[in-house]
Every structure is written in structure tokens, then in C-alpha cells.
Design a protein around this motif. Structure first.
Motif, mmCIF file in Angstrom:
data_model
loop_
_atom_site.group_PDB
_atom_site.id
_atom_site.type_symbol
_atom_site.label_atom_id
_atom_site.label_comp_id
_atom_site.label_asym_id
_atom_site.label_seq_id
_atom_site.Cartn_x
_atom_site.Cartn_y
_atom_site.Cartn_z
ATOM 1 N N TYR A 73 0.868 -1.190 0.000
ATOM 2 C CA TYR A 73 0.000 0.000 0.000
ATOM 3 C C TYR A 73 0.898 1.232 0.000
ATOM 4 N N PRO A 74 1.303 1.697 -1.178
ATOM 5 C CA PRO A 74 2.290 2.782 -1.256
ATOM 6 C C PRO A 74 1.727 4.134 -0.815
ATOM 7 N N VAL A 75 2.207 4.611 0.314
ATOM 8 C CA VAL A 75 1.913 5.966 0.784
ATOM 9 C C VAL A 75 3.270 6.612 1.075
ATOM 10 N N LEU A 76 3.619 7.656 0.329
ATOM 11 C CA LEU A 76 4.979 8.167 0.310
ATOM 12 C C LEU A 76 5.523 8.468 1.703
ATOM 13 N N TRP A 77 4.798 9.247 2.507
ATOM 14 C CA TRP A 77 5.360 9.667 3.791
ATOM 15 C C TRP A 77 5.467 8.492 4.759
ATOM 16 N N VAL A 78 4.510 7.552 4.685
ATOM 17 C CA VAL A 78 4.569 6.358 5.541
ATOM 18 C C VAL A 78 5.755 5.486 5.139
ATOM 19 N N ASP A 79 5.919 5.301 3.830
ATOM 20 C CA ASP A 79 7.011 4.454 3.338
ATOM 21 C C ASP A 79 8.374 5.045 3.683
ATOM 22 N N LEU A 80 8.505 6.363 3.580
ATOM 23 C CA LEU A 80 9.770 7.010 3.941
ATOM 24 C C LEU A 80 10.070 6.840 5.422
ATOM 25 N N LEU A 81 9.052 7.028 6.252
ATOM 26 C CA LEU A 81 9.226 6.881 7.694
ATOM 27 C C LEU A 81 9.625 5.452 8.054
ATOM 28 N N ILE A 82 8.913 4.490 7.499
ATOM 29 C CA ILE A 82 9.220 3.089 7.783
ATOM 30 C C ILE A 82 10.573 2.710 7.192
ATOM 31 N N GLY A 83 10.918 3.303 6.057
ATOM 32 C CA GLY A 83 12.228 3.056 5.457
ATOM 33 C C GLY A 83 13.362 3.496 6.364
ATOM 34 N N VAL A 84 13.205 4.664 6.995
ATOM 35 C CA VAL A 84 14.226 5.154 7.937
ATOM 36 C C VAL A 84 14.353 4.204 9.123
ATOM 37 N N VAL A 85 13.206 3.728 9.633
ATOM 38 C CA VAL A 85 13.213 2.772 10.749
ATOM 39 C C VAL A 85 13.921 1.479 10.338
ATOM 40 N N ALA A 86 13.608 0.974 9.144
ATOM 41 C CA ALA A 86 14.198 -0.285 8.667
ATOM 42 C C ALA A 86 15.705 -0.160 8.505
ATOM 43 N N ILE A 87 16.163 0.940 7.919
ATOM 44 C CA ILE A 87 17.602 1.146 7.725
ATOM 45 C C ILE A 87 18.309 1.271 9.064
ATOM 46 N N SER A 88 17.718 2.035 9.988
ATOM 47 C CA SER A 88 18.320 2.205 11.310
ATOM 48 C C SER A 88 18.427 0.868 12.039
ATOM 49 N N TRP A 89 17.374 0.069 11.934
ATOM 50 C CA TRP A 89 17.354 -1.242 12.574
ATOM 51 C C TRP A 89 18.418 -2.162 11.963
ATOM 52 N N ALA A 90 18.542 -2.123 10.643
ATOM 53 C CA ALA A 90 19.531 -2.954 9.954
ATOM 54 C C ALA A 90 20.950 -2.563 10.363
ATOM 55 N N VAL A 91 21.204 -1.260 10.464
ATOM 56 C CA VAL A 91 22.525 -0.794 10.894
ATOM 57 C C VAL A 91 22.815 -1.271 12.322
ATOM 58 N N TYR A 92 21.813 -1.176 13.185
ATOM 59 C CA TYR A 92 21.972 -1.656 14.564
ATOM 60 C C TYR A 92 22.296 -3.147 14.586
ATOM 61 N N LEU A 93 21.576 -3.935 13.779
ATOM 62 C CA LEU A 93 21.843 -5.374 13.716
ATOM 63 C C LEU A 93 23.262 -5.660 13.244
ATOM 64 N N MET A 94 23.754 -4.868 12.299
ATOM 65 C CA MET A 94 25.104 -5.077 11.798
ATOM 66 C C MET A 94 26.139 -4.798 12.879
ATOM 67 N N TYR A 95 25.985 -3.663 13.568
ATOM 68 C CA TYR A 95 26.932 -3.316 14.625
ATOM 69 C C TYR A 95 26.895 -4.336 15.758
ATOM 70 N N LEU A 96 25.724 -4.914 15.984
ATOM 71 C CA LEU A 96 25.582 -5.914 17.038
ATOM 72 C C LEU A 96 26.114 -7.273 16.596
ATOM 73 N N GLY A 97 25.837 -7.641 15.341
ATOM 74 C CA GLY A 97 26.111 -8.988 14.884
ATOM 75 C C GLY A 97 27.532 -9.275 14.455
#
Length: 202
Positions: A129-153
């Protein structure tokens, strides 16, 4: 694979420790992880861009891609995701000796990169369900989470001290940013050579 997904999302440190203790043969089997889970955002964005559509600004007109164009774009999207994981995985292996990792293989690097990308694969399903502002917000969360997983893993799976793991992860993050810019440039060039999306008013 599902247990690793939920573990990385909700108990990442414990899950990385579990993965680090797996025998090498079991770790190598996880190489297929990114190939499977990269399908989730690709399918989601295919459906969202071709059947649901999106609006821009205050305009109420729904924009969609044609089925053929959405299929082409999202096949390329899938290939880029998998290739990016493989490239970062190779970089993890290539740089491992620099940071004192005793044992490393290319499959092990790909496994770390693929598991690190878990939030991107899972949260990428917002594409249904493409909604630009929602997708951008969730994208930032996903990238931040992935970076955290990398630093942890990385320090856990590579069995190196936390301080060296931080430097190792920072170097891989820099490579990831360079890769992202390269993908953007290649995407622009691909559009010029016929891979541009085709829109429909339907």
C-alpha cells in the motif's frame, strides 16, 4: 529461517549468539536466506505499484505502473537486493582478516549481510500500500534497525572484540553507502537505456 527472522527482530543479541554457535554447514545453509526474503518486498511493491497505486501531493489522481513495467522494475529490484547482499557479504569476508577475525568464508559474510537486512525485507512489505510519507518513515526505521543489527552482529559472529567490531561495522557501512550511490547512478543510466517505468491512468 523463520525463527532467525523473529529472533533478529525481537531478541537480536541472543539470536546472533545462536547463529554464531551454529556449525559451519548450518551457517552456510543460511546463504539462501536473502534469496527467499528479498521476494517479500519485491512482490509487495509489484502489487502496490501496479494494482493499488499512489498519489503525489494534493492531487487525487492515482498513479500506477503497467503490469509489465511493474514486473520489470521489481525483478530488477529483487536482483539488486540480492546482488547488494552478496557484495556486502563479500566485503565482510574480504575485510575480516584486517580486523582480526580468525575464521571467515564468503558464505559466512553473505549470511551476516543477509540476516542484517532482515528489517529491510520485512518492513519492505509496506509496498503493498504505497503511501509516500509512511514508506519514507518506515524506510528510515528499517535502515536504522539494519545498521543496529550489523553493529551488534559482526563482533558476535566474527568473534572479535566489541571495539574492533565497531570499526569493522563502520567500514562495512561506508561500503554500503558507496554501493547505494552506485545503484542510484546505475538506475538513472538504466532508465536512459529503456528500463524506465511505464505509467497508466487506470
Amino acid at each position: 529461517m523463520i525463527q532467525h527472522t523473529f529472533g533478529l527482530l525481537f531478541k537480536p543479541r541472543h539470536q546472533w549468539q545462536t547463529i554464531a554457535k551454529l556449525p559451519e554447514s548450518s551457517q552456510n545453509l543460511l546463504v539462501i536466506y536473502p534469496f527467499v526474503f528479498a521476494l517479500l518486498p519485491a512482490i509487495a511493491w509489484y502489487w502496490g505499484t501496479s494494482h493499488v497505486g499512489w498519489t503525489v501531493g494534493s492531487y487525487n489522481e492515482v498513479i500506477k505502473l503497467t503490469d509489465a513495467s511493474a514486473m520489470q522494475v521489481n525483478i530488477l529490484f529483487y536482483c539488486v537486493m540480492v546482488a547488494s547482499v552478496a557484495a556486502i557479504g563479500y566485503a565482510i569476508h574480504w575485510m575480516s582478516s584486517t580486523y582480526g577475525a580468525a575464521q571467515s568464508t564468503i558464505p559466512k559474510g553473505i549470511v551476516i549481510a543477509g540476516l542484517t537486512a532482515t528489517p529491510l525485507f520485512i518492513l519492505g512489505m509496506v509496498g503493498f500500500y504505497p503511501v509516500l510519507w509512511v514508506d519514507l518513515l518506515i524506510g528510515v526505521v528499517a535502515i536504522s534497525w539494519a545498521v543496529y543489527l550489523m553493529y551488534l552482529g559482526i563482533p558476535i559472529v566474527m568473534d572479535i572484540p566489541q571495539e574492533r567490531g565497531f570499526l569493522f561495522s563502520s567500514a562495512i557501512l561506508a561500503i554500503g553507502l558507496v554501493l547505494l550511490v552506485s545503484i542510484m547512478v546505475v538506475s538513472i543510466l538504466a532508465w536512459d537505456f529503456g528500463a524506465a517505468p511505464a505509467f497508466t491512468d487506470g
